[in-house]
Write an enzyme that holds these catalytic residues in place. Structure first.
Site, mmCIF file in Angstrom:
data_model
loop_
_atom_site.group_PDB
_atom_site.id
_atom_site.type_symbol
_atom_site.label_atom_id
_atom_site.label_comp_id
_atom_site.label_asym_id
_atom_site.label_seq_id
_atom_site.Cartn_x
_atom_site.Cartn_y
_atom_site.Cartn_z
ATOM 1 N N CYS A 14 10.493 -12.055 5.538
ATOM 2 C CA CYS A 14 9.617 -13.009 6.231
ATOM 3 C C CYS A 14 9.178 -14.144 5.289
ATOM 4 O O CYS A 14 9.974 -15.036 5.016
ATOM 5 C CB CYS A 14 8.447 -12.273 6.864
ATOM 6 S SG CYS A 14 7.819 -13.129 8.308
ATOM 7 N N HIS A 58 10.866 -8.093 9.948
ATOM 8 C CA HIS A 58 10.384 -7.019 9.081
ATOM 9 C C HIS A 58 11.200 -5.740 9.308
ATOM 10 O O HIS A 58 10.803 -4.896 10.125
ATOM 11 C CB HIS A 58 8.909 -6.736 9.370
ATOM 12 C CG HIS A 58 8.001 -7.841 8.944
ATOM 13 N ND1 HIS A 58 7.435 -7.891 7.694
ATOM 14 C CD2 HIS A 58 7.583 -8.947 9.601
ATOM 15 C CE1 HIS A 58 6.695 -8.979 7.595
ATOM 16 N NE2 HIS A 58 6.768 -9.642 8.736
ATOM 17 N N GLU A 117 11.414 -3.210 7.529
ATOM 18 C CA GLU A 117 10.728 -2.007 7.033
ATOM 19 C C GLU A 117 10.101 -1.174 8.149
ATOM 20 O O GLU A 117 9.962 0.034 8.029
ATOM 21 C CB GLU A 117 9.670 -2.379 5.987
ATOM 22 C CG GLU A 117 8.446 -3.148 6.477
ATOM 23 C CD GLU A 117 8.615 -4.668 6.483
ATOM 24 O OE1 GLU A 117 9.772 -5.136 6.536
ATOM 25 O OE2 GLU A 117 7.593 -5.392 6.446
#
Ligand code: GLN
Length: 538
Positions: A380, A513, A515
């Site tokens: 990001c 994102h 993750e």
């Protein structure tokens, strides 16, 4: 009808209510039941979206675009059940809803009060959007005795009364400390905490005791006697070496079986702990270590990048290498110290972020990674900084900047006020900050012959977003001519989603994102690939 399990905490915070709830969810699922996890947060923010990570740790984003508490990340990682907007609520949101209703005159002249109006809204949340679940596990943030959590505790007391106590189970998590000086385990804090809970009308059915060392039988008996809980329902949770051991340790203590017993249910399947045993073994046995630098503004708080830390660990498990996270404060990272501070680093990760502070350090670190061919992952803001670095230092556009922190430069990153999702135009703004970013899951298409396509092994992907600014597509040709490829785009070709460098072993930036979608039992391909490249670096 679903059965409801409420998890409260006592004595101190951070005892691991989220992890206990997530582990219980896994165990119940493994025994053949359908589970949903929810969290009630006692603060006045409408959601954690506008809070600094220093205050509250990471903001976890769901597929449907909710900005939520990081415990929802634990829930997803352990249970695989995708969290939704309807799974997290705060006191602020509850009051907001009630007050909005009051302004519309919906209370028909009544005096609006905490009981019943606020508690009714809480009960409505607990029940909302669930039908096929066997269990709804609902965690209450904060600890019992806090002024803030009182309405929640009152609401769950009423809830049990409303739907019948046999359909509701109360779990209370407390601390059982060990005192070194007297070499003793102390049960008094647990007794007091349960007393507090009972004073507001809740008798726990199960007590989970967080402890440093195993609790001897006589102490368990004491807790059972004084807290009025069956001895089998006094469950200990001794500190584990890795959080992935938690489901194994709760299973040993028969937490799941005691829950089923309470509801008069049987196990439909034999519980499967093998996946957790496998990864725990890898984590505990792996000797080889690599240093991964995470360069951001919030490195002092461990929970600020929780899902990233987790995803890196998952990548480490996949590659059988231990990740030593080196947290570097981007604000303190000066140009002349880069080399010494990044000595011995095998991979550099720049996470998401906001605002000008700390950006110079990030840009310098990216330049170092690019020039020295160190594996680099920009997430990001990390990708946006990589764009600025490349524009300034390779394309020689010295004024290249983001309108987020400079309105007068050359906007290689700019504010986007609307975007397309599922055929609809969504509008964003920077006038009001709460819930107005590009949030949640969006599709991206990956370029043929790109590194990213090889990593994902498919052409279309879906990942979660949380940002207001976007890379300016108008600069694409200039970037690509010099070797920075826009290898992922939104389906309408307007928004750059992924960049990668041609002449670099592993340099990738993503606008989303990844993750949030990595799981210990199925690591995210991007993190696995990043760790693989880092393992092979030098
Ligand atoms: N501040 C940037 C934006 O709003 C990046 C946000 C992030 O990293 N999550 O676009």
């Amino acid at each position: 009808m679903a059965r409801y399990i409420f998890v409260t905490g006592g004595v101190v915070s951070s005892l691991g209510k989220g992890l206990s709830s997530a582990s219980l969810a896994y165990l119940l699922q493994s025994r053949g039941y359908k589970v949903r996890l929810r969290k009630l947060d006692p603060y006045l923010n409408v959601d954690p979206g506008t809070m600094s990570p220093f205050q509250h740790g990471e903001v976890f984003v769901t597929d449907d675009g909710a900005e939520t508490d990081l415990d929802l990340g634990h829930y997803e990682r352990f249970s695989g059940v995708l969290a939704k907007k309807s799974d997290n609520i705060t006191t602020g949101k509850i009051y907001n809803d009630v007050l909005r209703k009051e302004r519309k005159g919906k209370y028909l002249g009544k005096t609006v009060q905490v009981i019943p109006h606020i508690t009714d809204r809480i009960k409505e949340f607990i029940k909302n959007d669930s039908s096929k679940e066997d269990f709804v596990i609902c965690e209450i943030g904060g600890i019992v005795g806090d002024i803030e959590s009182l309405p929640f505790v009152e609401a769950i007391r009423q809830f049990a009364n409303d739907i019948g106590k046999k359909n509701v189970l109360f779990i209370h998590l407390t601390l059982v400390p060990y005192l070194k000086s007297s070499d003793e385990i102390k049960t008094k804090p647990t007794q007091h905490s349960v007393k507090e809970l009972r004073s507001i009308g809740i008798q726990p059915d199960i007590i989970i005791c967080r402890t440093e060392r195993p609790i001897p039988l006589e102490h368990r008996k004491k807790i059972s006697l004084f807290c009025n809980v069956h001895i089998k329902n006094v469950i200990e949770t001794v500190d584990v070496k890795t959080i992935y051991e938690a489901p194994i340790s709760f299973s040993k203590e028969k937490l799941d079986l005691q829950v089923l017993n309470y509801f008069n249910l049987r196990s439909k399947k034999v519980v499967n702990l093998n996946p957790w045993k496998r990864i725990t073994k890898i984590i505990l046995k792996t000797k080889k270590q690599i240093n991964i630098a995470i360069i951001g503004k919030y490195v002092e708080l461990k929970d600020a990048y929780k899902s990233i830390d987790e995803a890196l660990t998952h990548g480490g498990i996949e590659n059988k290498v231990k990740i030593n996270l080196v947290r570097i404060d981007s604000e303190k990272l000066k140009k002349n110290e880069i080399k010494s501070k990044l000595k011995g680093i095998s991979g550099i990760l720049i996470p998401g972020g906001f605002g000008k502070r700390g950006t110079d350090g990030k840009i310098e670190a990216i330049k170092y990674a690019r020039k020295n061919k160190i594996p680099f992952l920009g997430i990001c803001y990390g990708m946006q900084m990589a764009i600025i670095e490349f524009a300034r230092n390779v394309l020689n556009l010295k004024k290249a900047t983001s309108t987020e922190f400079n309105k007068n430069g050359l906007p290689v990153i700019g504010l986007i006020n609307e975007w397309n999702k599922d055929g609809k135009v969504i509008k964003g703004t920077d006038k009001e900050l709460g819930g107005t970013m590009r949030l949640g899951s969006y599709e991206a298409k990956l370029k043929e012959n790109s590194m990213i396509k090889k990593i994902y092994g498919k052409k279309m992907i879906e990942e979660r977003h949380r940002h207001r600014y976007e890379v300016n597509i108008n600069f694409r040709d200039r970037f690509e001519k010099k070797g920075m490829i826009f290898s992922g785009l939104s389906p309408d070709d307007i928004l750059p989603e992924i960049i990668e460098l041609k002449n670099h072993p592993w340099f990738i930036g993503v606008q989303f994102h990844p993750e949030f979608k990595s799981r210990p039992l199925s690591p995210h391909p991007l993190f696995s690939s990043f760790i693989k490249a880092s393992k092979n670096y030098k």
